[in-house]
Enzyme design. Sequence first.
Site, short mmCIF file in Angstrom:
data_model
loop_
_atom_site.label_atom_id
_atom_site.label_comp_id
_atom_site.label_asym_id
_atom_site.label_seq_id
_atom_site.Cartn_x
_atom_site.Cartn_y
_atom_site.Cartn_z
N CYS A 72 0.85 -1.21 0.00
CA CYS A 72 0.00 0.00 0.00
C CYS A 72 0.88 1.25 0.00
O CYS A 72 1.50 1.57 1.01
CB CYS A 72 -0.93 -0.04 1.21
N CYS A 75 -0.04 3.97 2.53
CA CYS A 75 0.38 3.56 3.88
C CYS A 75 1.81 4.00 4.16
O CYS A 75 2.15 4.39 5.28
CB CYS A 75 0.27 2.04 4.04
#
Length: 316
Positions: A72, A75
């Site tokens: 991700c 993230c």
Amino acid sequence: MSGVVDLAAVKAANEAKAKAEQARAETARQGGGAAVPPSALVIDVDEAGFERDVLQRSAEAPVVIDFWAEWCEPCKQLSPVLERLAHEYNGRFVLAKIDVDANQTLMQQFGIQGIPAVFAVVAGQALPLFQGAAPEAQIRQTLDQLIQVGEERFGLTGIAVDGEAAPQQAEAAAPPPGPYDALLEAAVQALDAGDFPGAVQAYRNVLSEDPGNTEAKLGLAQAELLRRVGGLDPQRARQDAADKPADVEAQLAVADLDLAGGHVEDAFARLVDAVRRTAGDDREKARLRLLDLFEVVGSDDPRVASARAALARVLF
């Protein structure tokens, strides 16, 4: 900061406050509650340790949960900001990091639809904070509101931090030095001899002492792949997969054969499709095998990045 008003208004607020006070009293009675090192402000949490590391700790300070994954990209922008703020706030909240790939049950329990997703647990009660890589100014405002709710409603004053404990903690956390050359060489020799179970055990011996050893992790993934394909009849396995497209085990076998034969994209695509078409235990088997094959190829390979994105679209 969706959920804070609801949290403050719930009928169980007084009961939660009382439980938090009881938990703090019990901690003090057992000799706990001492100052913690700065490293304890940011922790990795899994399903097994959730009650201890999150629910129990939330009786002392709000616990902010960062749901993330290695693949991700947002993230990777958000997590360092949250970690820096956890140290800056110096015990007024604790940051718990949860890898959704390794903790699917927690992801489902919190109803995570996309990541990064940030929740909080205050005196045992969970509430959503925000989703996505929010600006730092917004994150600070959210944290300030969260801390205020914890103090006013539940009497949470945070945890004491011992700054002088940092050097000792860092030294204690360092992996044992090792010598691992002999074990790694034994694993390679076992691979060359076709002794795949022996190679698997040799790599596991290294990882039991040094869990972060990159060479051992890669070698273990390769040895386990070779052990799986060693007992397969390729022609029969491919026929089974074609005849039984809903049979997850058949699809796993052919994905292993594809990867061992160098057909990386075919192996990844087959398992992503298996995740998409299945549910429950079968879906989890396909997902975990795909993660295993990522280890064999290596996280820096662009084909892994592409397959991780495809897996994310299927999962979320």
